[in-house]
Scaffold this motif. Structure first.
Motif, PDB file in Angstrom:
ATOM      1  N   PRO A  21     -64.226  19.786  29.427  1.00 33.62           N
ATOM      2  CA  PRO A  21     -65.150  20.671  30.528  1.00 33.62           C
ATOM      3  C   PRO A  21     -63.867  20.777  31.741  1.00 33.62           C
ATOM      4  CG  PRO A  21     -66.953  19.278  29.512  1.00 33.62           C
ATOM      5  CD  PRO A  21     -65.224  19.169  29.377  1.00 33.62           C
ATOM      6  N   MET A  22     -63.088  19.425  31.545  1.00 30.32           N
ATOM      7  CA  MET A  22     -62.584  19.012  33.087  1.00 30.32           C
ATOM      8  C   MET A  22     -61.709  19.996  32.786  1.00 30.32           C
ATOM      9  SD  MET A  22     -60.896  16.000  33.766  1.00 30.32           S
ATOM     10  CE  MET A  22     -62.583  15.012  34.889  1.00 30.32           C
ATOM     11  N   THR A  23     -60.855  20.223  31.474  1.00 27.49           N
ATOM     12  CA  THR A  23     -59.823  21.648  31.764  1.00 27.49           C
ATOM     13  C   THR A  23     -60.235  22.936  31.821  1.00 27.49           C
ATOM     14  OG1 THR A  23     -58.492  20.220  29.572  1.00 27.49           O
ATOM     15  CG2 THR A  23     -58.155  22.398  29.567  1.00 27.49           C
ATOM     16  N   ALA A  24     -61.260  23.008  31.848  1.00 26.64           N
ATOM     17  CA  ALA A  24     -61.909  24.458  31.498  1.00 26.64           C
ATOM     18  C   ALA A  24     -62.094  24.300  33.632  1.00 26.64           C
ATOM     19  CB  ALA A  24     -62.769  24.364  31.164  1.00 26.64           C
ATOM     20  N   ALA A  25     -63.143  23.377  33.813  1.00 25.52           N
ATOM     21  CA  ALA A  25     -62.334  23.434  35.232  1.00 25.52           C
ATOM     22  C   ALA A  25     -61.387  23.808  36.225  1.00 25.52           C
ATOM     23  CB  ALA A  25     -63.026  22.661  36.244  1.00 25.52           C
ATOM     24  N   VAL A  26     -60.138  22.880  35.916  1.00 24.42           N
ATOM     25  CA  VAL A  26     -59.054  23.254  36.459  1.00 24.42           C
ATOM     26  C   VAL A  26     -58.603  24.696  35.862  1.00 24.42           C
ATOM     27  CG1 VAL A  26     -56.621  22.404  36.196  1.00 24.42           C
ATOM     28  CG2 VAL A  26     -58.314  21.075  35.982  1.00 24.42           C
ATOM     29  N   LEU A  27     -58.550  25.147  35.075  1.00 19.07           N
ATOM     30  CA  LEU A  27     -57.593  26.552  34.752  1.00 19.07           C
ATOM     31  C   LEU A  27     -59.274  27.371  35.767  1.00 19.07           C
ATOM     32  CD1 LEU A  27     -57.438  26.432  31.055  1.00 19.07           C
ATOM     33  CD2 LEU A  27     -55.907  26.861  32.872  1.00 19.07           C
ATOM     34  N   LYS A  28     -60.247  27.428  35.760  1.00 17.52           N
ATOM     35  CA  LYS A  28     -61.479  28.480  36.304  1.00 17.52           C
ATOM     36  C   LYS A  28     -60.860  28.444  38.396  1.00 17.52           C
ATOM     37  CE  LYS A  28     -65.699  29.743  36.683  1.00 17.52           C
ATOM     38  NZ  LYS A  28     -67.396  29.336  36.553  1.00 17.52           N
ATOM     39  N   LYS A  29     -60.158  26.942  38.531  1.00 16.80           N
ATOM     40  CA  LYS A  29     -59.835  26.841  40.024  1.00 16.80           C
ATOM     41  C   LYS A  29     -58.594  27.185  40.169  1.00 16.80           C
ATOM     42  CE  LYS A  29     -59.053  23.595  43.323  1.00 16.80           C
ATOM     43  NZ  LYS A  29     -59.498  22.456  43.504  1.00 16.80           N
ATOM     44  N   GLU A 102     -42.579  43.379  28.115  1.00 16.19           N
ATOM     45  CA  GLU A 102     -43.148  42.866  29.403  1.00 16.19           C
ATOM     46  C   GLU A 102     -43.983  41.254  30.133  1.00 16.19           C
ATOM     47  OE1 GLU A 102     -43.074  43.965  33.327  1.00 16.19           O
ATOM     48  OE2 GLU A 102     -42.788  45.283  31.965  1.00 16.19           O
ATOM     49  N   PRO A 103     -43.196  40.615  30.662  1.00 22.05           N
ATOM     50  CA  PRO A 103     -43.327  38.991  30.546  1.00 22.05           C
ATOM     51  C   PRO A 103     -44.733  39.304  31.563  1.00 22.05           C
ATOM     52  CG  PRO A 103     -41.760  40.465  32.379  1.00 22.05           C
ATOM     53  CD  PRO A 103     -41.655  40.587  31.576  1.00 22.05           C
ATOM     54  N   CYS A 104     -44.887  38.231  31.698  1.00 20.99           N
ATOM     55  CA  CYS A 104     -46.085  37.595  32.432  1.00 20.99           C
ATOM     56  C   CYS A 104     -46.082  36.224  32.826  1.00 20.99           C
ATOM     57  CB  CYS A 104     -47.267  38.119  31.739  1.00 20.99           C
ATOM     58  SG  CYS A 104     -47.998  36.811  30.826  1.00 20.99           S
ATOM     59  N   GLY A 105     -46.581  36.071  34.220  1.00 22.30           N
ATOM     60  CA  GLY A 105     -46.343  34.032  34.847  1.00 22.30           C
ATOM     61  C   GLY A 105     -46.676  33.388  33.194  1.00 22.30           C
ATOM     62  N   PHE A 106     -46.259  32.039  33.476  1.00 19.62           N
ATOM     63  CA  PHE A 106     -46.078  30.794  32.811  1.00 19.62           C
ATOM     64  C   PHE A 106     -47.640  30.342  32.512  1.00 19.62           C
ATOM     65  CE2 PHE A 106     -46.305  26.610  31.436  1.00 19.62           C
ATOM     66  CZ  PHE A 106     -45.358  26.239  30.075  1.00 19.62           C
ATOM     67  N   GLN A 107     -47.752  30.221  33.917  1.00 19.09           N
ATOM     68  CA  GLN A 107     -49.588  29.923  33.687  1.00 19.09           C
ATOM     69  C   GLN A 107     -50.417  31.467  33.029  1.00 19.09           C
ATOM     70  OE1 GLN A 107     -50.955  29.389  37.926  1.00 19.09           O
ATOM     71  NE2 GLN A 107     -50.231  26.631  37.797  1.00 19.09           N
ATOM     72  N   ARG A 108     -49.776  32.383  33.089  1.00 20.23           N
ATOM     73  CA  ARG A 108     -51.293  32.849  32.676  1.00 20.23           C
ATOM     74  C   ARG A 108     -50.633  32.918  30.642  1.00 20.23           C
ATOM     75  NH1 ARG A 108     -55.844  35.412  32.243  1.00 20.23           N
ATOM     76  NH2 ARG A 108     -55.439  36.313  34.215  1.00 20.23           N
ATOM     77  N   SER A 109     -49.722  33.368  30.483  1.00 19.64           N
ATOM     78  CA  SER A 109     -49.219  32.296  29.276  1.00 19.64           C
ATOM     79  C   SER A 109     -49.438  31.192  29.356  1.00 19.64           C
ATOM     80  CB  SER A 109     -47.904  32.937  29.169  1.00 19.64           C
ATOM     81  OG  SER A 109     -47.083  33.506  28.964  1.00 19.64           O
ATOM     82  N   LYS A 110     -49.729  30.296  29.273  1.00 21.47           N
ATOM     83  CA  LYS A 110     -50.644  28.985  29.004  1.00 21.47           C
ATOM     84  C   LYS A 110     -52.510  29.165  29.088  1.00 21.47           C
ATOM     85  CE  LYS A 110     -47.759  25.189  28.318  1.00 21.47           C
ATOM     86  NZ  LYS A 110     -48.271  25.332  25.874  1.00 21.47           N
TER      87      LYS A 110
END
Length: 120
Positions: A21-29, A102-110
């Motif tokens: 849940p903590m990881t999900a909250a960080v990703l959602k932010k 077509e590249p995408c950002g590292f954060q989007r990939s992660k």
């Protein structure tokens, strides 16, 4: 999984697969910073674009096999799958994919990698 009507629906599906849940909250932010100015188009994505799945004869591509992980995903998904989520890609293959996709950002990939954490 899918089909998805929008990138937002796809992102919600990805977030639902995060175990922590903590990881999900960080990703959602972080998600609003990952979104492009225009919504991504959904395109047919192979999902395992490895050299072993591309048939070549006399220097010409004659077919692509192993469509097990295919689907209609945001256009950045093939890049994310090939460069961040990939399994067993040969060392020489990743630079080729980075050049042709077509590249995408590292954060989007992660972020997109969360789909693999729970399997699909």
């Amino acid at each position: 999984m899918g089909p998805f009507d929008s990138e937002e629906e796809f992102d919600t599906w990805c977030l639902a697969r995060v175990k922590s849940p903590m990881t999900a909250a960080v990703l959602k932010k972080l998600l609003p910073r990952m979104l492009g100015k225009t919504p991504s188009k959904f395109v047919l994505t192979h999902g395992d674009l490895a050299a072993r799945n591309i048939m070549v004869k006399d220097g010409n591509i004659t077919g692509i096999v192993d469509w097990e992980y295919s689907g209609f995903f945001p256009e950045y998904m093939e890049y994310a799958l090939a460069t961040v989520i990939h399994d067993c890609h040969e060392d020489w293959w990743l630079p080729v994919l980075k050049e042709v996709l077509e590249p995408c950002g590292f954060q989007r990939s992660k972020f997109t990698a969360v789909i693999k954490d729970r399997g699909w």
